[in-house]
Design a protein around this motif. Structure first.
Motif, PDB file in Angstrom:
ATOM      1  N   VAL A   9      -0.334   0.901  14.102  1.00 11.86           N
ATOM      2  CA  VAL A   9      -0.170   2.235  13.438  1.00 11.86           C
ATOM      3  C   VAL A   9      -0.580   2.737  12.738  1.00 11.86           C
ATOM      4  O   VAL A   9      -0.490   3.421  11.738  1.00 11.86           O
ATOM      5  N   VAL A  10       0.777   2.842  11.546  1.00 13.49           N
ATOM      6  CA  VAL A  10       1.031   3.419  10.403  1.00 13.49           C
ATOM      7  C   VAL A  10       0.501   2.654   9.817  1.00 13.49           C
ATOM      8  O   VAL A  10      -0.325   3.587   8.700  1.00 13.49           O
ATOM      9  N   ALA A  11      -0.085   1.359   9.856  1.00 17.13           N
ATOM     10  CA  ALA A  11      -0.846   0.866   8.745  1.00 17.13           C
ATOM     11  C   ALA A  11      -1.906   1.682   8.738  1.00 17.13           C
ATOM     12  O   ALA A  11      -2.596   1.559   7.782  1.00 17.13           O
ATOM     13  N   ILE A  12      -2.396   1.382  10.183  1.00 12.55           N
ATOM     14  CA  ILE A  12      -4.156   1.782   9.871  1.00 12.55           C
ATOM     15  C   ILE A  12      -4.276   3.597   9.627  1.00 12.55           C
ATOM     16  O   ILE A  12      -4.938   3.805   9.042  1.00 12.55           O
ATOM     17  N   ILE A  13      -3.299   4.668   9.786  1.00 11.43           N
ATOM     18  CA  ILE A  13      -3.227   5.711   9.852  1.00 11.43           C
ATOM     19  C   ILE A  13      -3.378   5.769   8.415  1.00 11.43           C
ATOM     20  O   ILE A  13      -3.765   6.452   7.471  1.00 11.43           O
ATOM     21  N   ASP A  14      -1.252   5.332   7.838  1.00 13.03           N
ATOM     22  CA  ASP A  14      -1.498   5.197   6.342  1.00 13.03           C
ATOM     23  C   ASP A  14      -3.282   4.850   5.441  1.00 13.03           C
ATOM     24  O   ASP A  14      -3.167   5.512   4.114  1.00 13.03           O
ATOM     25  N   THR A  15      -3.780   3.900   6.242  1.00  9.00           N
ATOM     26  CA  THR A  15      -4.777   3.615   4.957  1.00  9.00           C
ATOM     27  C   THR A  15      -5.775   4.419   5.196  1.00  9.00           C
ATOM     28  O   THR A  15      -6.698   5.069   3.916  1.00  9.00           O
ATOM     29  N   LEU A  16      -6.122   4.518   5.937  1.00  7.71           N
ATOM     30  CA  LEU A  16      -7.505   5.770   6.425  1.00  7.71           C
ATOM     31  C   LEU A  16      -6.952   7.539   6.061  1.00  7.71           C
ATOM     32  O   LEU A  16      -7.401   8.283   5.652  1.00  7.71           O
ATOM     33  N   THR A  17      -5.586   7.846   5.876  1.00  6.02           N
ATOM     34  CA  THR A  17      -5.008   8.778   5.116  1.00  6.02           C
ATOM     35  C   THR A  17      -5.357   9.039   3.506  1.00  6.02           C
ATOM     36  O   THR A  17      -5.711   9.434   2.641  1.00  6.02           O
ATOM     37  N   GLU A  18      -4.841   7.382   3.027  1.00 10.74           N
ATOM     38  CA  GLU A  18      -5.100   7.959   1.970  1.00 10.74           C
ATOM     39  C   GLU A  18      -6.125   7.556   1.434  1.00 10.74           C
ATOM     40  O   GLU A  18      -6.362   7.701   0.510  1.00 10.74           O
ATOM     41  N   TYR A  19      -7.362   6.843   1.766  1.00 12.51           N
ATOM     42  CA  TYR A  19      -8.644   7.044   1.199  1.00 12.51           C
ATOM     43  C   TYR A  19      -9.304   8.397   1.810  1.00 12.51           C
ATOM     44  O   TYR A  19      -9.811   8.688   0.326  1.00 12.51           O
ATOM     45  N   LEU A  20      -8.706   8.896   2.309  1.00 10.55           N
ATOM     46  CA  LEU A  20      -8.804   9.935   2.133  1.00 10.55           C
ATOM     47  C   LEU A  20      -8.974  10.746   1.466  1.00 10.55           C
ATOM     48  O   LEU A  20      -8.966  11.873   0.491  1.00 10.55           O
TER      49      LEU A  20
END
Length: 175
Positions: A9-20
């Motif tokens: 969960v952390v990895a998925i959300i962090d990836t999304l946040t980083e991209y944004l």
């Protein structure tokens, strides 16, 4: 099993946040260029543009409101850390966990609650600028408030999961 799920969960959300966050960072360059254009046109050529001035405000709002989750992810938000800086990693994780659950999420819920009607009404009337020559996108700009809530809640979930991983003891495999 729980630790693996939380880590995912952390990895998925962090990836999304980083991209944004990387996309939003380019908005600052656009913001600087637009501001330069407004100043150059106004003082260099005595030409004013309400739409150009409003676009500066729109990009400014986007950088701040859409970048809040990215700022939270990188722990660059304002923190009074007189005691926090000397805490152990586990104590810091506990403080962050309590802060996210008792402060961040309730504040996000409150912001959502007080702004949803404001944003929906703006969309119902497709609100435009009241200024002659202004942008007809006020309803989109107001929607950024809800986007703030969405990005902060999403990153808040990642922070809660990340801090739970630090606070919870790791389970050892059974032989």
């Amino acid at each position: 099993m729980l630790n693996q799920t939380l880590a995912r969960v952390v990895a998925i959300i962090d990836t999304l946040t980083e991209y944004l966050g990387k996309i939003i960072s380019w908005f600052t360059l656009v913001l600087v260029c637009l501001t330069f254009a407004v100043v150059l046109l106004r003082y260099g050529f005595e030409i004013g543009s309400v739409a150009l001035q409003e676009s500066v405000l729109y990009f400014h709002a986007a950088v701040i409101l859409l970048g809040a989750g990215y700022t939270l992810k990188h722990d660059d938000h304002v923190r009074v850390d007189i005691f926090y800086q000397n805490f152990s990693d586990k104590s810091k994780a506990l403080v962050n966990l309590i802060g996210a659950v008792l402060l961040l999420l309730p504040v996000c819920i409150f912001i959502f609650y007080v702004s949803i009607d404001y944003v929906l009404l703006s969309w119902q009337i497709l609100e435009k600028s009241q200024e002659p020559g202004g942008l007809p996108l006020v309803f989109i700009n107001k929607s950024l408030v809800l986007a703030l809530v969405g990005t902060l809640v999403l990153q808040g979930i990642a922070e809660i999961a990340r801090n739970l991983l630090v606070c919870l003891p790791a389970k050892k495999g059974v032989n």
